[in-house]
Design an enzyme around this catalytic site. Structure first.
Site: not given
Length: 413
Positions: A81, A83, A144, A178-179, A201, A383
């Protein structure tokens, strides 16, 4: 041999593009800035020689590497992904490169005294002597899942440049959002055309995952009544007090900070309100389907019991399922996991097969007819400001992709 500096340069070019997604948006992608990386990837896939490169109106990117063998081989795919998480800012990412990591503290930001330390993040010690890419302490990094994107693009480029590596048809895809749980919502499985796929991922080198949480989100709303506090006796209803009681009624140790492995949890991730109205936002997670159902039922029961206790309708709750444990869909086709496991072993990587304490696009895609285990991408501490990725881990993940396609071809030869 894969070029280390080439992969570093590619990764840095991705993370410097802000692609933070927005859970409050109703568009796909949820933020316009995700198009910046999406459009760049389309051009890059074309430049390295991929076929059938496409991007749809929702920024889902797909491309094909045609088979270079005569015999029939299942079509496999690799997905990541584009994002980054809205949990922490992804704007103005300024990556730092730490070569030949010593095992000591890494000063991310001198001015703000932000330190990445192995005394707290013990996994750092796994990478002594390697090249780490970190943040400058003010943003997340975006490994990520831009590490996964980088690995897939790099693997396809390598396979194109080395036709002596035999493989069947390979599909790649990059998804938005995705997040915020929407990465697979508008994924066209039929168009993708793979028999199975892998999301790149995961985190630590060797991770191979085909079990994930069953997931739901819950919004609990408390109604109050505001009157002048000097004349409030018998009249005011403070919604925040009821919200506090609700929070404290749920099991106090069944939260992320007290659970691990297969243990599920309730996670209160947002609260906003005043006397008149308070809203709690939870996520609910459990690997076991029955326990997952029981968690959702408990949240409803607490609300019902409090409404009964106070003899008025002060609490309402809305629960929405997000995704389910992919184990149910992957177990019947375990050869897809076996191939990935064997690929790692042949590369000298110890497979770490364990449940995901989260979800990936693959969990939803598996229920859409595309079995899709998850493989490590190499990053850590996602994150947040302490995120980092060892370059050697990205190289290993890239090699795993190449080995998987080679082993799949051999299996069906």
């Amino acid at each position: 041999m894969l070029n280390k500096q080439h992969i570093i340069n590619r990764f840095l070019s991705y993370v410097k593009i802000d692609t933070e997604s927005d859970p409050k948006s109703n568009t796909t992608p949820s933020t316009k800035k995700q198009w910046d990386l999406a459009n760049k990837l389309v051009e890059e896939l074309k430049a390295i020689g991929m076929s059938n490169v496409s991007i749809d109106e929702n920024a889902y990117i797909m491309a094909t590497l045609p088979s270079n063998v005569e015999h029939e081989v299942p079509t496999i795919g690799f997905i990541s992904h584009i994002d980054t998480s809205p949990d922490f800012t992804g704007a103005n990412v300024n990556p730092q490169i730490v070569e030949n990591y010593s095992g000591e503290d890494i000063i991310l930001n001198t001015e703000k005294n932000i330190i990445l330390s192995p005394s707290y993040f013990e996994d750092l010690l796994l990478y002594k002597g390697e090249t780490l890419i970190t943040t400058d302490g003010t943003t997340l990094l975006g490994a990520d899942d831009k590490a996964g994107v980088c690995e897939i693009v790099s693997a396809m480029e390598y396979l194109i440049q080395h036709p002596e590596i035999k493989h069947g048809t390979i599909k790649v895809a990059f998804t938005p959002d995705e997040e915020i749980g929407r990465g697979a919502h508008k994924f066209d499985v039929d168009k993708f055309g793979a028999d199975w796929a892998y999301t790149m991922d995961g985190s630590q080198v060797g991770e191979l995952e085909y079990e994930n949480f069953n997931a739901a989100e819950a919004e609990v709303t408390f109604k109050g009544r505001i009157v002048h506090p000097g004349y409030a006796k018998g009249k005011m209803i403070n919604s925040m007090y009821y919200a506090s009681e609700y929070i404290n009624t749920l099991p106090k140790l069944e939260v992320p900070e007290h659970t691990e492995g297969y243990q599920g949890f309730f996670h209160l991730h947002d609260i906003h309100g005043n006397v008149e109205k308070t809203v709690l936002e939870y996520i609910i997670r459990d690997h076991d389907k029955d326990k997952f159902k029981a968690r959702k039922a408990l949240m409803q029961k607490v609300a019902n019991d409090m409404n009964t206790k106070y003899n008025q309708d002060i609490i309402s709750i809305e629960v929405k399922d997000q995704y389910y444990n992919m184990k149910e869909k992957v177990t019947p086709v375990m050869h897809v996991v076996d191939i990935a496991e064997e690929a790692m072993k042949q590369l000298g990587i110890t497979p770490l097969i364990k449940p995901i304490r989260g979800g990936t696009d693959g969990s939803q895609l598996s229920y859409m007819g595309l079995p899709c285990p998850n493989i490590f991408a190499g990053g850590h501490n996602f994150h947040g400001r302490y995120e980092y990725v060892p370059v050697e881990s990205m190289l290993k993940a890239t090699k795993v992709i190449c080995k998987i396609v080679e082993l799949t071809q051999e299996r069906y030869n």
